[in-house]
Scaffold this motif. Structure first.
Motif, PDB file in Angstrom:
ATOM      1  N   ARG A 163       0.855  -1.187   0.000  1.00 29.12           N
ATOM      2  CA  ARG A 163       0.000   0.000   0.000  1.00 29.12           C
ATOM      3  C   ARG A 163       0.890   1.235   0.000  1.00 29.12           C
ATOM      4  O   ARG A 163       2.075   1.171   0.278  1.00 29.12           O
ATOM      5  N   GLU A 164       0.274   2.359  -0.318  1.00 29.42           N
ATOM      6  CA  GLU A 164       1.020   3.613  -0.312  1.00 29.42           C
ATOM      7  C   GLU A 164       1.089   4.183   1.101  1.00 29.42           C
ATOM      8  O   GLU A 164       0.162   4.001   1.899  1.00 29.42           O
ATOM      9  N   GLY A 215     -10.339  15.649   2.693  1.00 31.34           N
ATOM     10  CA  GLY A 215      -9.805  15.910   1.370  1.00 31.34           C
ATOM     11  C   GLY A 215      -8.390  15.416   1.173  1.00 31.34           C
ATOM     12  O   GLY A 215      -7.718  15.838   0.229  1.00 31.34           O
ATOM     13  N   VAL A 216      -7.905  14.491   2.051  1.00 27.94           N
ATOM     14  CA  VAL A 216      -6.545  13.957   1.950  1.00 27.94           C
ATOM     15  C   VAL A 216      -6.638  12.477   1.571  1.00 27.94           C
ATOM     16  O   VAL A 216      -7.286  11.698   2.281  1.00 27.94           O
ATOM     17  N   TYR A 217      -5.989  12.097   0.465  1.00 24.50           N
ATOM     18  CA  TYR A 217      -6.092  10.741  -0.053  1.00 24.50           C
ATOM     19  C   TYR A 217      -4.712  10.183  -0.428  1.00 24.50           C
ATOM     20  O   TYR A 217      -3.773  10.943  -0.663  1.00 24.50           O
ATOM     21  N   THR A 218      -4.634   8.859  -0.519  1.00 26.04           N
ATOM     22  CA  THR A 218      -3.597   8.206  -1.313  1.00 26.04           C
ATOM     23  C   THR A 218      -4.241   7.861  -2.652  1.00 26.04           C
ATOM     24  O   THR A 218      -5.467   7.978  -2.814  1.00 26.04           O
ATOM     25  N   THR A 219      -3.441   7.388  -3.617  1.00 25.27           N
ATOM     26  CA  THR A 219      -4.011   7.033  -4.922  1.00 25.27           C
ATOM     27  C   THR A 219      -5.066   5.941  -4.782  1.00 25.27           C
ATOM     28  O   THR A 219      -6.135   6.017  -5.395  1.00 25.27           O
ATOM     29  N   GLY A 220      -4.769   4.924  -3.976  1.00 26.09           N
ATOM     30  CA  GLY A 220      -5.724   3.837  -3.802  1.00 26.09           C
ATOM     31  C   GLY A 220      -7.030   4.315  -3.181  1.00 26.09           C
ATOM     32  O   GLY A 220      -8.119   3.921  -3.625  1.00 26.09           O
ATOM     33  N   THR A 272       0.926  10.044  -3.699  1.00 27.70           N
ATOM     34  CA  THR A 272       1.086   8.881  -4.564  1.00 27.70           C
ATOM     35  C   THR A 272       2.417   8.187  -4.291  1.00 27.70           C
ATOM     36  O   THR A 272       3.358   8.775  -3.759  1.00 27.70           O
ATOM     37  N   GLY A 273       2.501   6.914  -4.698  1.00 26.53           N
ATOM     38  CA  GLY A 273       3.748   6.163  -4.607  1.00 26.53           C
ATOM     39  C   GLY A 273       4.174   5.889  -3.178  1.00 26.53           C
ATOM     40  O   GLY A 273       3.355   5.851  -2.256  1.00 26.53           O
ATOM     41  N   ALA A 274       5.490   5.705  -2.971  1.00 26.04           N
ATOM     42  CA  ALA A 274       6.061   5.372  -1.661  1.00 26.04           C
ATOM     43  C   ALA A 274       5.373   4.127  -1.098  1.00 26.04           C
ATOM     44  O   ALA A 274       4.764   4.158  -0.031  1.00 26.04           O
ATOM     45  N   PHE A 275       5.485   3.021  -1.802  1.00 27.26           N
ATOM     46  CA  PHE A 275       4.790   1.793  -1.435  1.00 27.26           C
ATOM     47  C   PHE A 275       5.501   1.052  -0.308  1.00 27.26           C
ATOM     48  O   PHE A 275       6.724   0.963  -0.279  1.00 27.26           O
ATOM     49  N   VAL A 276       4.713   0.510   0.603  1.00 24.43           N
ATOM     50  CA  VAL A 276       5.242  -0.318   1.692  1.00 24.43           C
ATOM     51  C   VAL A 276       4.446  -1.624   1.719  1.00 24.43           C
ATOM     52  O   VAL A 276       3.247  -1.635   1.462  1.00 24.43           O
ATOM     53  N   PRO A 277       5.107  -2.751   1.996  1.00 25.37           N
ATOM     54  CA  PRO A 277       4.404  -4.033   1.980  1.00 25.37           C
ATOM     55  C   PRO A 277       3.468  -4.195   3.177  1.00 25.37           C
ATOM     56  O   PRO A 277       3.754  -3.701   4.271  1.00 25.37           O
ATOM     57  N   ASP A 278       2.374  -4.883   2.963  1.00 28.65           N
ATOM     58  CA  ASP A 278       1.437  -5.182   4.047  1.00 28.65           C
ATOM     59  C   ASP A 278       1.868  -6.507   4.680  1.00 28.65           C
ATOM     60  O   ASP A 278       1.378  -7.578   4.336  1.00 28.65           O
TER      61      ASP A 278
END
Length: 342
Positions: free
Chosen positions: A118-119, A134-139, A269-275
């Protein structure tokens, strides 16, 4: 609490988990079951309504790609169960789950962890300021627009990311390459832009800490969505402004100058970390953020495998699917099946 047994239990119904289940069931691994906490199977592609999934020339939208993966798994004989959460380990190869049927203990001969990535949200990026809507990640943005049809605002700032979680932290199959990171980040930015435009909102700016435009291209990247709004390079969002609803973001440029971009929505966006919560609860050996696996995607616990974005957070959907197929063959070796006779 009920208890039952399967041959292979796959946790995560994204591209990696579904392809692994499809291969396993088709090659005679016995009862193969896939669990996912979401209410639908398919993983992140379910919310990518733009085209670009699949293989050329049969390129489809994300939801169509997800449906294709689910259908293939079910045709092969795998059981796909959604709305089921793996809570904890109940043994070396057993998991406690909860879902529509209540609490169950599922024991398998092999377990495949394909819980994905996930981001990083705003909090994990340590961006100070108020806590407005009004604050989101891409997902989160894609779910809000494509799944729930929510109004996201009218003026949007998109914050790009330059890298992913595991870069430089380990060697071996789990290490993301620089090119893979660039493509993943570019893809996330592109997905955010196309989703904002699909919602009828305006992109105020794309802000990135990179000194120049990214060279990596997503499989569906297109320069056209960027036309008509500024790309601010060498800039960082340092504060969120607004009470109740976001009113703007404060940006600092590399030379120290600051400016406020008025907006009612911001997308990180981006900056993915594993779940990898389940992997950690099981005491599996992990690096700083990614589970440790060998070339066959085996973890430190015999019979437990990890694949897809869980070990390569920057992996695209096709790359995760290929990793799922690789994990399936490693599981078959573990089960002692002869691939040549399949």
């Amino acid at each position: 609490m009920s208890a039952r047994e399967v041959d292979v239990l796959v946790v995560g119904a994204g591209p990696a988990g579904l392809v692994a289940a499809t291969r396993l069931a088709a090659l005679g691994a016995g009862r193969v079951e896939v669990l996912d906490a979401d209410q639908g199977a398919g993983g992140a592609p379910r919310y990518g309504a733009h085209r670009g999934y699949g293989t050329w020339p049969r390129v489809v939208t994300g939801p169509a790609y997800a449906r294709r993966l689910v259908a293939a798994a079910q045709r092969a004989g795998a059981v796909v169960r959604t709305g089921v959460t793996a809570l904890d380990w109940a043994g070396p190869l057993a998991l406690e789950t909860v879902g529509p049927l209540g609490v169950e203990t599922v024991t398998a001969r092999a377990v495949v962890l394909a819980t994905g990535a996930r981001e990083r949200p705003r909090a994990a990026r340590l961006v100070p300021g108020t806590r407005p809507a009004g604050v989101y990640t891409t997902g989160e943005l894609q779910r809000a627009v494509h799944q729930f049809g929510q109004h996201i605002g009218t003026r949007v700032v998109i914050v790009g990311a330059g890298g992913t979680a595991c870069a430089g932290e380990a060697t071996g199959p789990q290490t993301a390459t620089g090119a893979e990171e660039a493509v993943a980040a570019a893809y996330a930015e592109h997905a955010a832009v196309t989703t904002v435009l699909a919602a009828g909102a305006t992109v105020v700016a794309l802000v990135t800490g990179l000194s120049r435009a990214r060279s990596g291209r997503a499989p569906v990247a297109d320069s056209r969505p960027r036309q008509g709004f500024p790309l601010l390079t060498g800039a960082t969002v340092i504060e969120l402004l607004g009470q109740g609803r976001l009113s703007g973001v404060r940006v600092r440029h590399r030379d120290g100058r600051t400016a406020v971009l008025p907006c009612d929505t911001v997308v990180f966006t981006g900056a993915f970390v594993p779940d990898q919560a389940l992997a950690r609860r099981g005491g599996l050996a992990t690096g700083t953020r990614c589970p440790d696996v060998d070339a066959a995607l085996r973890t430190s616990r015999p019979g437990v495998f990890a694949t897809g974005a869980l070990v390569r957070p920057a992996a695209s959907a096709p790359a995760a699917a290929r990793a799922g197929a690789h994990a399936a063959h490693a599981v078959l070796d573990r089960l002692g099946l002869d691939l040549k006779s399949a």
